[in-house]
Design an enzyme around this catalytic site. Structure first.
Site, PDB file in Angstrom:
ATOM      1  CE  LYS A 261      -4.353  -1.680   1.911  1.00 40.93           C
ATOM      2  NZ  LYS A 261      -5.367  -1.538   2.957  1.00 40.93           N
TER       3      LYS A 261
ATOM      4  CE  LYS B 199      -8.157  -8.904  -3.979  1.00 42.07           C
ATOM      5  NZ  LYS B 199      -8.185  -9.222  -2.572  1.00 42.07           N
TER       6      LYS B 199
ATOM      7  CE  LYS C 238     -11.258  -1.479  -0.498  1.00 43.46           C
ATOM      8  NZ  LYS C 238     -11.525  -2.164   0.711  1.00 43.46           N
TER       9      LYS C 238
HETATM   10  P1  AMP Z   1     -11.076  -5.777   0.992  1.00 45.64           P
HETATM   11  O1  AMP Z   1     -11.701  -4.749   1.870  1.00 45.64           O
HETATM   12  O2  AMP Z   1     -11.151  -5.481  -0.473  1.00 45.64           O
HETATM   13  O3  AMP Z   1      -9.687  -6.152   1.429  1.00 45.64           O
HETATM   14  O4  AMP Z   1     -11.948  -7.096   1.151  1.00 45.64           O
HETATM   15  C1  AMP Z   1     -12.265  -7.637   2.409  1.00 45.64           C
HETATM   16  C2  AMP Z   1     -12.203  -9.151   2.326  1.00 45.64           C
HETATM   17  O5  AMP Z   1     -13.058  -9.640   1.274  1.00 45.64           O
HETATM   18  C3  AMP Z   1     -10.805  -9.678   1.981  1.00 45.64           C
HETATM   19  O6  AMP Z   1     -10.021  -9.910   3.119  1.00 45.64           O
HETATM   20  C4  AMP Z   1     -11.107 -10.972   1.261  1.00 45.64           C
HETATM   21  O7  AMP Z   1     -11.236 -12.021   2.185  1.00 45.64           O
HETATM   22  C5  AMP Z   1     -12.458 -10.748   0.610  1.00 45.64           C
HETATM   23  N1  AMP Z   1     -12.322 -10.452  -0.830  1.00 45.64           N
HETATM   24  C6  AMP Z   1     -12.135  -9.247  -1.414  1.00 45.64           C
HETATM   25  N2  AMP Z   1     -12.121  -9.335  -2.760  1.00 45.64           N
HETATM   26  C7  AMP Z   1     -12.317 -10.643  -3.057  1.00 45.64           C
HETATM   27  C8  AMP Z   1     -12.415 -11.390  -4.274  1.00 45.64           C
HETATM   28  N3  AMP Z   1     -12.353 -10.806  -5.465  1.00 45.64           N
HETATM   29  N4  AMP Z   1     -12.639 -12.723  -4.193  1.00 45.64           N
HETATM   30  C9  AMP Z   1     -12.747 -13.323  -2.991  1.00 45.64           C
HETATM   31  N5  AMP Z   1     -12.656 -12.684  -1.809  1.00 45.64           N
HETATM   32  C10 AMP Z   1     -12.448 -11.362  -1.822  1.00 45.64           C
END
Ligand code: AMP
Ligand code: TRP
Length: 332
Positions: free
Chosen positions: A114, A197, A200
């Site tokens: 990050k 993947k 957001k």
């Molecule tokens: P984030 O806030 O984007 O880090 O997402 C929170 C949690 O959602 C992450 O720790 C992952 O476990 C899950 N996650 C996010 N994006 C994906 C994805 N494309 N496929 C599967 N799990 C995801």
């Protein structure tokens, strides 16, 4: 054997959770409520490590809570709360910062990733100390299990090390938590760029299915998802990343196996298949979205539910913090 305590957290950093969040993490949160004593935290303080805007912060925190409830987190079964409403997180966070070595914190890959994106000059100190606050989130509740995605493995290891170190130096204080790495959870890819993947921070909104998007928008996104070469509906991530991703999504939502879906669509084209996946997604998400929007209409009720969760969380957190201070030799 006593029932195990589960804790997890998610940042309120987007207007809506996406299908990846749901299938990769939140669906397991819902499943773990049964048979466990679950604490789920909307980690708004962690979200401050990036630029935030007050109105958005508030909106996203409430939207997160509404979606979690709508997708099945029960405020009777689980303790659902907002991190900033439980001041013990910051208090134990400081103790954890004083347990952690600078070099140890400096090895966290999430910080390195990050901060390299943001650039050294605009990186906040909070991004560096983020994992110690996360350790506090977990240890305050004496959690046995922490369900998280693979990307959080290193933070859980750090939490275990800090807890072990504290216990050895100052006497038994914290449960050493186990990561519950969601390997079986589906990994969902971007609809337009199916080798990356769903995220957001993805390049285009067209690749991301948001829980709060309208059924029409989501159906359109599935139908106009990237088309692979060939014409057969078959799971092959290398040759057909787009179709494979849609098969994963259908299977995760409908419960049908990939093999059964390949059979069902044998001889049919991509267009038919995309139409069916769009229906499956819309049918699954539409009631969740309606429920979330309904919850957001009565803000007072939603905030009351969160206050109830925070009150319960504070009782547990205060107990742990008191033991930690006492063991450290602070004068009460
Ligand atoms: P984030 O806030 O984007 O880090 O997402 C929170 C949690 O959602 C992450 O720790 C992952 O476990 C899950 N996650 C996010 N994006 C994906 C994805 N494309 N496929 C599967 N799990 C995801
Ligand atoms: N760092 C986690 C993420 O980005 C969110 C988080 C904060 C968390 N505190 C936590 C996860 C405690 C599990 C337990 O996904």
């Amino acid at each position: 054997m006593s029932i195990k305590r589960v804790l997890s957290g998610i940042q309120p950093t987007s207007d809506s959770f996406h299908l990846g969040n749901y299938l990769g993490a939140l669906k397991q949160w819902v499943a773990l409520q049964d048979g466990h004593d679950a604490f789920y935290c909307i980690v708004d303080l962690h979200a401050l490590t990036m630029e935030t805007e007050p109105a958005l912060m508030r909106k996203r925190t409430l939207a997160s809570a509404a979606q979690l409830i709508a997708l099945g987190i029960s405020t009777d079964k689980s303790t659902l709360f907002v991190q900033s409403q439980v001041p013990q997180h910051n208090q134990l966070g400081w103790l954890m910062e004083c347990m952690a070595g600078f070099g140890e914190a400096n090895r966290m890959t999430q910080f390195k990733d990050k901060s390299s994106k943001t650039g050294a000059d605009s990186v906040r100190v909070g991004l560096f100390t983020y994992p110690m606050l996360q350790a506090a989130d977990i240890l305050l509740y004496q959690a046995d299990l922490v369900p998280v995605g693979e990307d959080q493995r290193q933070h859980i290891e750090l939490t275990r090390d800090l807890a072990g170190r504290f216990n050895t130096r100052y006497g038994q204080t914290f449960t050493i938590p186990d990561g519950y790495i969601l390997k079986t959870a589906a990994k969902i890819n971007d609809l337009q760029e199916p080798t990356a993947k769903m995220s957001k921070s993805s390049g285009s909104a067209a690749g991301v299915i948001e829980i709060l998007d309208s059924p029409e928008v989501n159906a359109k996104k599935i139908k106009s998802s990237m088309t692979d070469t060939g014409s057969e509906v078959r799971f092959n991530e290398k040759e057909k990343p787009g179709i494979s991703n849609l098969l994963t999504i259908h299977s995760a939502l409908s419960g049908a196996t990939i093999a059964a879906l390949e059979n069902e669509f044998a001889g049919k084209g991509y267009g038919d298949f995309k139409g069916v996946v769009a229906d499956v997604v819309v049918e699954y998400l539409a009631p969740i979205r309606s429920r979330a929007l309904e919850l957001l209409e009565d803000e007072k009720h939603l905030i009351d539910l969160l206050h109830k969760g925070a009150a319960k969380a504070r009782t547990v957190a205060a107990g742990t913090l008191e033991t930690a201070y006492k063991n450290l030799g602070t004068v009460a």
